[in-house]
Design an enzyme around this catalytic site. Structure first.
Site, PDB file in Angstrom:
ATOM      1  N   ASP A  98       0.054   4.090  15.054  1.00 25.93           N
ATOM      2  CA  ASP A  98      -0.528   4.441  13.779  1.00 25.93           C
ATOM      3  C   ASP A  98       0.631   4.570  12.790  1.00 25.93           C
ATOM      4  O   ASP A  98       1.790   4.641  13.191  1.00 25.93           O
ATOM      5  CB  ASP A  98      -1.247   5.786  13.971  1.00 25.93           C
ATOM      6  CG  ASP A  98      -1.863   6.266  12.692  1.00 25.93           C
ATOM      7  OD1 ASP A  98      -2.340   5.421  11.927  1.00 25.93           O
ATOM      8  OD2 ASP A  98      -1.858   7.479  12.463  1.00 25.93           O
ATOM      9  N   LYS A  99       0.345   4.591  11.524  1.00 27.83           N
ATOM     10  CA  LYS A  99       1.436   4.738  10.566  1.00 27.83           C
ATOM     11  C   LYS A  99       1.532   6.171  10.059  1.00 27.83           C
ATOM     12  O   LYS A  99       2.510   6.862  10.314  1.00 27.83           O
ATOM     13  CB  LYS A  99       1.232   3.786   9.387  1.00 27.83           C
ATOM     14  CG  LYS A  99       2.347   3.856   8.373  1.00 27.83           C
ATOM     15  CD  LYS A  99       2.018   3.100   7.121  1.00 27.83           C
ATOM     16  CE  LYS A  99       1.135   3.879   6.176  1.00 27.83           C
ATOM     17  NZ  LYS A  99       1.798   4.975   5.501  1.00 27.83           N
TER      18      LYS A  99
ATOM     19  N   PHE B 155      -6.053   3.051 -13.298  1.00 26.48           N
ATOM     20  CA  PHE B 155      -5.432   2.208 -12.275  1.00 26.48           C
ATOM     21  C   PHE B 155      -6.514   1.508 -11.450  1.00 26.48           C
ATOM     22  O   PHE B 155      -7.573   2.061 -11.211  1.00 26.48           O
ATOM     23  CB  PHE B 155      -4.616   3.113 -11.342  1.00 26.48           C
ATOM     24  CG  PHE B 155      -4.005   2.409 -10.186  1.00 26.48           C
ATOM     25  CD1 PHE B 155      -2.740   1.852 -10.296  1.00 26.48           C
ATOM     26  CD2 PHE B 155      -4.683   2.293  -8.981  1.00 26.48           C
ATOM     27  CE1 PHE B 155      -2.167   1.206  -9.221  1.00 26.48           C
ATOM     28  CE2 PHE B 155      -4.112   1.645  -7.921  1.00 26.48           C
ATOM     29  CZ  PHE B 155      -2.856   1.100  -8.036  1.00 26.48           C
TER      30      PHE B 155
ATOM     31  N   LYS C 284       2.937   2.725 -16.263  1.00 32.68           N
ATOM     32  CA  LYS C 284       3.713   2.571 -15.022  1.00 32.68           C
ATOM     33  C   LYS C 284       2.932   1.667 -14.087  1.00 32.68           C
ATOM     34  O   LYS C 284       1.690   1.666 -14.091  1.00 32.68           O
ATOM     35  CB  LYS C 284       3.986   3.932 -14.372  1.00 32.68           C
ATOM     36  CG  LYS C 284       2.769   4.633 -13.829  1.00 32.68           C
ATOM     37  CD  LYS C 284       3.132   5.939 -13.172  1.00 32.68           C
ATOM     38  CE  LYS C 284       1.893   6.625 -12.630  1.00 32.68           C
ATOM     39  NZ  LYS C 284       2.136   7.980 -12.166  1.00 32.68           N
TER      40      LYS C 284
ATOM     41  N   GLY D 206      -4.923   2.380   8.733  1.00 35.87           N
ATOM     42  CA  GLY D 206      -6.048   2.275   7.817  1.00 35.87           C
ATOM     43  C   GLY D 206      -5.573   2.167   6.381  1.00 35.87           C
ATOM     44  O   GLY D 206      -6.368   2.009   5.469  1.00 35.87           O
TER      45      GLY D 206
ATOM     46  N   ARG E 214      -5.684  -1.529   6.829  1.00 39.43           N
ATOM     47  CA  ARG E 214      -7.078  -1.326   6.466  1.00 39.43           C
ATOM     48  C   ARG E 214      -8.009  -1.527   7.659  1.00 39.43           C
ATOM     49  O   ARG E 214      -9.072  -2.127   7.543  1.00 39.43           O
ATOM     50  CB  ARG E 214      -7.485  -2.282   5.346  1.00 39.43           C
ATOM     51  CG  ARG E 214      -6.918  -1.913   4.009  1.00 39.43           C
ATOM     52  CD  ARG E 214      -8.017  -1.785   2.966  1.00 39.43           C
ATOM     53  NE  ARG E 214      -7.536  -1.129   1.778  1.00 39.43           N
ATOM     54  CZ  ARG E 214      -7.671   0.177   1.536  1.00 39.43           C
ATOM     55  NH1 ARG E 214      -8.273   0.951   2.401  1.00 39.43           N
ATOM     56  NH2 ARG E 214      -7.226   0.704   0.436  1.00 39.43           N
TER      57      ARG E 214
ATOM     58  N   LYS F 140      -9.111  -0.717  15.705  1.00 43.88           N
ATOM     59  CA  LYS F 140      -7.873  -0.387  16.415  1.00 43.88           C
ATOM     60  C   LYS F 140      -8.095  -0.527  17.922  1.00 43.88           C
ATOM     61  O   LYS F 140      -7.287  -1.115  18.626  1.00 43.88           O
ATOM     62  CB  LYS F 140      -7.448   1.050  16.102  1.00 43.88           C
ATOM     63  CG  LYS F 140      -6.933   1.256  14.705  1.00 43.88           C
ATOM     64  CD  LYS F 140      -6.406   2.668  14.540  1.00 43.88           C
ATOM     65  CE  LYS F 140      -5.853   2.865  13.144  1.00 43.88           C
ATOM     66  NZ  LYS F 140      -5.188   4.150  12.965  1.00 43.88           N
TER      67      LYS F 140
ATOM     68  N   ASP G 141      -1.794  10.177  15.554  1.00 42.78           N
ATOM     69  CA  ASP G 141      -1.881  11.615  15.346  1.00 42.78           C
ATOM     70  C   ASP G 141      -3.252  12.061  14.873  1.00 42.78           C
ATOM     71  O   ASP G 141      -3.558  13.232  14.929  1.00 42.78           O
ATOM     72  CB  ASP G 141      -0.847  12.059  14.314  1.00 42.78           C
ATOM     73  CG  ASP G 141      -1.209  11.581  12.936  1.00 42.78           C
ATOM     74  OD1 ASP G 141      -1.619  10.416  12.819  1.00 42.78           O
ATOM     75  OD2 ASP G 141      -1.121  12.362  11.981  1.00 42.78           O
TER      76      ASP G 141
END
Lengths: 366, 1075
Positions: free
Chosen positions: B279-280, B424, B447, B562, B677, B683, B703
């Site tokens: 996972d990230k 945005f 920005k 994700g 995503r 997964k 986690d």
């Protein structure tokens, strides 16, 4: 890469951490013991040329002399063997071997002459050997009652079931019970020396042939020093025996269960071909050899049938050495193994010289 | 625990008791219990902020809004309790982003969508309380629908062991059959004539005797079937699990979390991992954004240099900038470059404009509970980091209303009029605000992504643009997330006109979006470049090093997240998985099955032009009774490194049956695979795909709740513990606090466990086969009568006492090289992946070795004892002496064998080996003593045997000879192997002996890399612009004033608040298991 504050050194396990509230307050940090951290001091031997090659040469160098020593010792033992089964028509025991019955009243006797080429110094041991006799068969081995043989009066009356079918005979318990006892070797061997045509019996000692532990611990007569005949009252002799167990010898210390011939027989052999100690010819004085060179006769009272299962009976005369009887196997094996070791050492040395350095210098590719 | 409000009042209830139709009250920072329909909340507009990191890994807060009709009920229990409506919705499913349904209330029908639903696994943030109606509970929740099946995990060695035990059974039966046949032959030829001495029992003839002999031999030879094996295996695994628990180097002091082996049966598989799925968020990253560097007007700030001009690495010890001059500063913020503060305080116009922009152009909500204690509620952590940076540098964003923004600029309060927020979105990749300063100056602050802003810059700033681009490339090379800042002064007249058109567009009924976009496009041009920011998505410590190590160990790492593509890619770069030097990085982003197929095929062609169209599939059978069909897609060789980034919607197509092999082939050719995503279920599907077609051992690490399915699907699941939420840890097999401990878990513990287990198994089979086969040879000499070679006591105690401990000692303590060398040479890991140490082949080798040993062990004593007598002429060729000799030889030989196998001789091993031998002799002499015979006459018939035979020199010479004959070939063979074909272990071990470990290289500051790719990544979503400018937001605020709410929540109910999270987690588990 990012400027990270991570440093492998911090993880070496000796950073001091104070739990919340200072001090080592119920921290879950594992203990820093060599055992838990798998850092137990250890010796880590590896097979290197420096250890393996010398080991091979040294083993070779040690084994060959030992082997030669064993071989020479074994060869110095004098042994004489005579097969008296009586298979051949020409054999003196042929007749006896033919008409066989366990309970024949008239013993069949045969006489075998032989010539000893060497004189036998020191004590000479007389063995009988049997071949193709499966004393190590499972059913045979267990067919005994150690309690009975140890003098247990209860077992004398009620032999163990292991003894079946030799537990009871005519509703009387058999003493000693079981197939081993029942099939006890019952040939009588006598040796005569013939110097100049005369016949001199060679004195044979029948005691001291069983293990001390067997004679004094494992085998005991029932009843404390009572008359054996009375003790064995109410028991039956083994089916194949001619005499009851209390008539095996006249010597009360060698009679009953503690008869040494009986004890020797009861120590079952490991292999179907075996020899058992029968008599000892003790050395009389230092000047005369125990058995001189010359003509001898072996007189056999032929009782024990072996023809039916193609067994053989032998009589062996042998001297002994520090390593026991004649058996050249160990000597030859030691010499062979030593030589092979030495040879392997040379081969490994060559291999190491040719390939080992190349591989060791080669670095581990990353 | 939570408050359920039926019937008529609130009560605390366990999670497991929550049922559909209950109304539940949640409070701030609580986990959402079940899938809820949001009824009302404490916040204006019935908004609720939730964090979904547990669900999809995204770190920004999401907004949910209740229906006005239900929101009106507020927290009035009297109206909530009798609330009577009907919800119709789709059946339970696993789509996290879709919900359809209707609420019927008093005859009125209201549409329900995903915005009105709180999913289980979310955390309530910045919301005092909310009420929700349970729609799906327990296993019906979307989270649970995504979590996949729990399967009973067994290691491949377990499976192999089962197969082997079965084979051994077959072997046993064939041995016994052979014995039975041989016995019947013997009985007819020899036994028949031997009946004079050994009569048969009544009614037993040769065939019956052979039948009985079959079963007797089943009993005698049953020791080949390793019954005690399973017990010993479990003990060793348990021991190795404890070592994981005890490891201080996997203990994380900051959260006081030691590593934990939650499953004790999977250890050796840790040494065979081929694929890691990570996972990230929260696993690779810390989920913390820090304002790291910036470029203002062509000057770069944020880096430190020493006197010679080299870059200095910034560590925790580096001196921080003192912000105490700023009484509103956030004390947690740290920055190391003093020059920037000086520049700002000197009054540098560009620097001030830079931070003014950061203080104005955002959608952050401030919260000031006490004077001077500012708290920002940022929708994305990036934005929070930027606004906090501006705050510390003296431009404090203080408060906002829909029309104004109050900023404290260098201790001077300035109120800007907020004219418009140009929100945005993912297409625009920028946001702007238009403000009027108190002096009346109109300015547009913008920005956004560098590529987008650069197109809209005024040509006058070309020179600055070039310099800034240089800085941006450096930041991108460092893996930082960049944004470019620009501004534009506006003309009052033009603004007036634009505003009018903007208003028209806003109320337009059709094409509203397009018209707004056009207007935005029109005003956001000819911008003046101010500079660029670089925000670091803080990786956990040591992540790049760990990934490098694992890659060296030939483990492939796939990141499944994700999160958005840009963020995922960015992390890929910062943790060194994606590199500039890679020959190509393929991005699969198509929205149709054909598109995905084409993109995958193109990628494959590029990597390997001559790869066949059809995959090369190897089909085989495995498992117990060979019932399992296995499919294996072998790896294809590729030159050079490639990376693959695949998007969630493309992955959905790629995971379809017809495309999954294509996906697998392409992905396995790449060094790095990043899936972004992806849903939790995807997964798991990816993991299963690799499991199914690669026959490789997989590990999943994560986690959050969104990782549960993949953790369950993989062979080994690892949970990151010590953070909020225990879902992942609860379903994991191993857990620890930091990603970097993974390398220790695999390269040290895993490798050792595998090594130990394999050595253990090989030795175990060896010792039992050797033991048993001696009986087999003896059968030829005892008429196949099932006579045992050894004393029955020896048979009983052999596995139990004489050989139990040395092998356990090896299985628990052995290591080929220590941990530091394991790290130094990660290649040591590869034998495990290739299954080299224990396989069917190794087993056969083992059996052959046993055959050899047993032949020696039988025939050397056999030959030595033939016609042998003692030195006093009494014979010792009897059965008991032979048994003693054979069993002593056996025990000496198996002990020497374990000495040869043991690489790591601790005192314990020594003690076990010598102790076993000593115990053998002690027990033997005791059992063969007079005393034992007197007490149990019939149990110990071997009296005197030990005394009589072991006193003979030729007995010892025989033992010595057998030991040597069994050992020498093994030594010679191993030595030759080391000389001719040394394994990596041999090489490292000989190096280990000769050299000291090369000192760890001093960590140089990482090499500067310049990247030409865009470092833009911004985890933000649309919709907040409208929110902060909403008029209703202003109106509702005074109505629900906070102080009143605080009083309420601090009342009786608050006293029942759960003390800590632990109870919740435990209950969660109960819910998992409950019906």
């Amino acid at each position: 890469m990012m400027a990270s504050s991570y440093n492998a050194k911090d993880e070496d396990g000796h950073i001091s951490v104070s739990g919340p509230g200072g001090g080592a307050l119920r921290s879950k940090k594992p203990e820093n013991t060599a055992f838990k951290q798998q850092r137990l001091p250890a010796w880590q031997p590896i097979l290197t040329a420096g250890t393996v090659l010398p080991a091979f040469f040294i083993i070779g160098l040690i084994f060959i002399p030992i082997g030669i020593g064993l071989y020479v010792t074994s060869n110095n033992i004098k042994e004489f063997e005579i097969d008296y089964t009586g298979v051949d028509m020409s054999s003196p025991c042929f007749n006896c071997s033919q008409n066989f019955s366990w309970n024949s009243t008239r013993p069949c006797t045969c006489t075998i002459p032989f010539y000893l080429e060497q004189s036998y110094e020191n004590n000479v041991f007389m063995y009988y050997g049997l071949s193709n006799f499966y004393q190590n068969h499972r059913r045979y081995v267990k067919s005994r009652d150690d309690s009975q043989l140890n003098g247990d009066v209860n077992s004398l009356q009620y032999p163990s079931k292991e003894c079946e079918p030799y537990a009871y005979h005519d509703n009387k318990p058999i003493a000693p019970c079981g197939a081993i006892a029942n099939s006890m070797f019952n040939d009588t061997l006598e040796l005569f020396y013939h110097p100049n045509g005369t016949k001199v019996p060679v004195p044979l000692t029948a005691t001291g042939i069983a293990w001390w532990a067997d004679k004094h611990v494992k085998f005991r007569n029932p009843g404390e020093n009572q008359n054996l005949t009375a003790v064995f009252q109410g028991t039956s002799k083994p089916v194949n025996w001619r005499r009851p167990v209390y008539e095996l010898d006249y010597d009360p210390l060698n009679n009953g269960f503690i008869n040494e011939d009986f004890i020797v027989w009861m120590r079952t052999a490991a292999l179907p071909t075996f020899r058992k100690l029968y008599r000892i010819i003790n050395k009389k004085d230092n000047m005369v050899p125990t058995l001189q060179r010359g003509n001898y006769t072996l007189e056999v009272v032929y009782n024990f049938p072996v023809r039916s299962f193609e067994g053989r009976k032998r009589m062996i005369l042998s001297t002994i050495s520090w390593m026991g009887g004649k058996n050249p196997f160990l000597g030859i094996a030691y010499i062979t193994v030593g030589s092979v070791c030495f040879f392997l050492g040379v081969v490994l040395l060559l291999i190491h010289h040719k390939y080992g350095n190349r591989n060791n210098s080669a670095d581990i590719s990353n | 625990m939570l408050w359920s409000s039926l019937p008529g009042r609130l009560k605390t209830e366990k999670w497991m008791n929550v049922q559909v139709g209950d109304i539940i009250k949640l409070e701030n920072d609580q986990f959402v219990t079940a899938d809820l329909l949001l009824l009302s909340s404490s916040e204006p507009l019935n908004l609720v902020y939730v964090e979904t990191a547990e669900l999809d890994g995204e770190t920004n807060l999401k907004v949910k809004q209740a229906l006005t009709v239900t929101g009106e009920m507020g927290d009035n229990i009297d109206t909530l309790a009798p609330f009577n409506g009907e919800v119709r919705c789709e059946p339970p499913n696993n789509r996290l982003d879709k919900f359809k349904g209707t609420l019927t209330l008093d005859g009125q029908v209201y549409a329900l969508d995903n915005d009105k639903v709180l999913l289980r696994g979310c955390t309530l943030r910045n919301t005092e309380w909310c009420f929700g109606l349970v729609i799906f509970g327990g296993p019906d929740t979307k989270l649970m629908q995504n979590s996949g099946k729990t399967t009973f995990k067994r290691t491949s060695i377990d499976h192999l062991m089962n197969v082997l035990v079965l084979c051994i059974f077959g072997f046993l039966v064939s041995m016994c059959t052979f014995m039975a046949v041989a016995n019947s032959l013997w009985e007819t030829s020899d036994g028949e004539v031997f009946t004079a001495f050994l009569p048969r029992e009544d009614g037993i003839n040769a065939p019956l005797s052979s039948f009985l002999s079959f079963w007797s031999y089943v009993i005698v030879l049953n020791t080949v079937v390793p019954i005690s094996l399973y017990v010993s295996v479990e003990i060793i695994r348990l021991g190795n699990s404890f070592f994981i628990d005890w490891d201080r180097k996997m203990y994380y002091p900051k959260s006081d979390t030691p590593a934990q082996a939650r499953t004790t049966t999977l250890n050796e598989e840790l040494g065979q991992i081929k694929y890691i799925f990570s996972d990230k968020t929260g696993t690779l990253t810390q989920n913390i954004m820090t304002f790291n560097k910036c470029s203002i007007n062509g000057k770069c700030y944020g880096e430190l240099f020493d006197f010679s001009g080299h870059r200095v690495e910034i560590t925790e010890k580096t001196e921080k900038v003192d912000f105490s001059w700023n009484r509103l500063a956030d004390l947690k913020f740290s920055f190391h470059d003093h020059s920037l503060v000086e520049t700002v305080r000197e009054g540098n116009a560009a620097a001030q404009a830079f931070f003014r922009l950061l203080a104005l152009c955002h959608t952050v909500m401030p919260e000031e509970k006490k004077e001077g204690e500012l708290n920002y509620q940022a929708q994305s952590p990036d934005e929070g980091a930027l606004v906090t940076a501006a705050r510390n540098f003296g431009f404090v964003f203080r408060s906002r209303t829909p029309e104004t923004i109050t900023v404290v600029e260098m201790d001077k309060q300035v109120v800007y009029e907020l004219l418009a927020v140009l929100d945005f979105n993912n297409v625009r990749k920028r946001m702007s605000v238009i403000v009027r300063s108190p002096e009346g100056k109109l300015t547009l602050y913008c920005k956004g992504a560098d590529t987008i802003i650069y197109e809209r810059l005024d040509p006058s700033c070309n020179k600055l643009m070039n310099v800034t681009t240089g800085h941006l490339n450096e930041y991108a090379g460092d893996g930082l997330r960049t944004l470019v800042l620009a501004y534009k002064d506006l003309d009052e007249d033009y603004m007036e006109d634009w505003k009018k058109r903007h208003y028209e567009a806003c109320i337009a009924m059709d094409d509203r979006e397009e018209r707004l976009d056009e207007l935005y496009e029109e005003i956001e041009k000819d911008l003046q470049l101010l500079g660029a920011t670089a925000v670091e998505d803080k990786l956990q410590d040591g992540v790049p090093q760990t990934i490098e190590q694992l890659a060296k160990a030939d483990i492939k790492i796939w990141v499944l997240t994700g999160d958005k593509q840009e963020t995922a890619e960015n992390i890929g770069y910062s943790c060194n998985m994606l590199r500039e030097e890679m020959k190509g990085i393929f991005i699969v982003n198509a929205n149709t099955a054909e598109g995905v197929k084409e993109e995958l095929e193109n990628a494959r062609r590029t990597m390997c032009p001559d790869s066949p169209v059809e995959p090369n599939v190897i089909r085989s059978r495995a498992g117990l009774f060979w019932t399992q069909k296995t499919v294996n897609v072998p790896d294809e060789k590729v030159d050079g490194d490639y990376g693959l980034v695949i998007n969630g919607h493309s992955l959905a197509f790629a995971l379809e049956k017809n495309l999954q092999l294509e996906l697998l082939r392409t992905a396995c050719m790449c060094q790095t695979v990043i899936c972004c995503r992806v849903t939790p279920l995807q997964k798991a599907q990816v993991v299963q795909l690799v499991k199914k077609y690669k026959q490789a051992v997989t590990l999943a690490i994560g986690d959050g709740a969104n990782d549960v399915s993949m953790i369950k699907a993989a062979h080994i699941g690892v949970g990151i513990s010590g953070q909020e939420g225990m879902q992942a840890v609860l379903s994991s097999d191993f857990s620890f606090a930091q990603f970097r401990y993974l390398q220790r878990l695999l390269l040290v513990h895993g490798r050792w466990s595998y090594l130990r287990m394999c050595k253990f198994l090989r030795y175990f089979f060896y010792k039992n086969f050797t033991f048993t086969l001696v009986h087999f040879w003896y059968a030829f000499f005892c008429g196949f009568s099932a006579q045992t070679v050894y004393d029955e006591w020896f048979i009983t105690l052999y596995n139990l006492i004489y050989t139990a401990l040395p092998i356990l000692g090896m299985g628990i303590f052995d290591q080929d090289v220590n941990d530091r060398w394991s790290f130094q040479y990660p290649q040591l890991y590869s034998p495990g992946q290739l299954n080299l140490y224990f396989s069917k082949k190794a087993f056969v080798r083992c059996v052959m070795h046993s055959c050899y040993s047993s032949l020696i062990l039988f025939f050397i004593p056999w030959a030595a004892i033939q016609d042998t007598v003692r030195d006093d002429g009494k014979d010792i060729a009897d059965y008991q002496s032979f048994a003693l000799l054979a069993q002593t030889c056996l025990l000496v030989v198996v002990n020497i064998q374990i000495c040869l196998d043991t690489h790591y001789w601790t005192a314990v091993n020594q003690f076990f080996v010598w102790g076993s031998l000593a115990a053998y002799f002690a027990v033997t002499f005791t059992m063969y003593s007079n005393g034992m015979f007197f007490i149990f006459t019939s149990s110990f018939p071997f009296i005197g045997t030990a005394r009589n035979s072991l006193s003979q020199p030729n007995m010892w010479l025989t033992i010595f000879l057998t030991a040597l004959l069994c050992t020498l070939p093994v030594v010679a063979f191993r030595f030759i192997l080391i000389q001719l074909r040394p394994t990596i272990n041999d090489k490292v071990r000989s190096k280990f002996r000769k050299e000291v470990l090369p000192a760890a290289k001093p960590r140089r500051p990482p090499m500067r890399r310049i990247s030409t790719r865009s470092g833009y990544a911004f985890s933000h979503s649309q919709g907040y612009g409208d929110l902060v400018t909403s008029k209703r937001f202003l109106l509702t605020r005074p109505l629900k004033s906070r102080p009143i709410l605080f009083v309420k929540t601090d009342s009786a109910l608050a006293e029942n608040r759960p003390q800590h999270y632990r109870t919740i987690r435990e209950e969660q588990e109960e819910v998992h298991r409950g019906p």
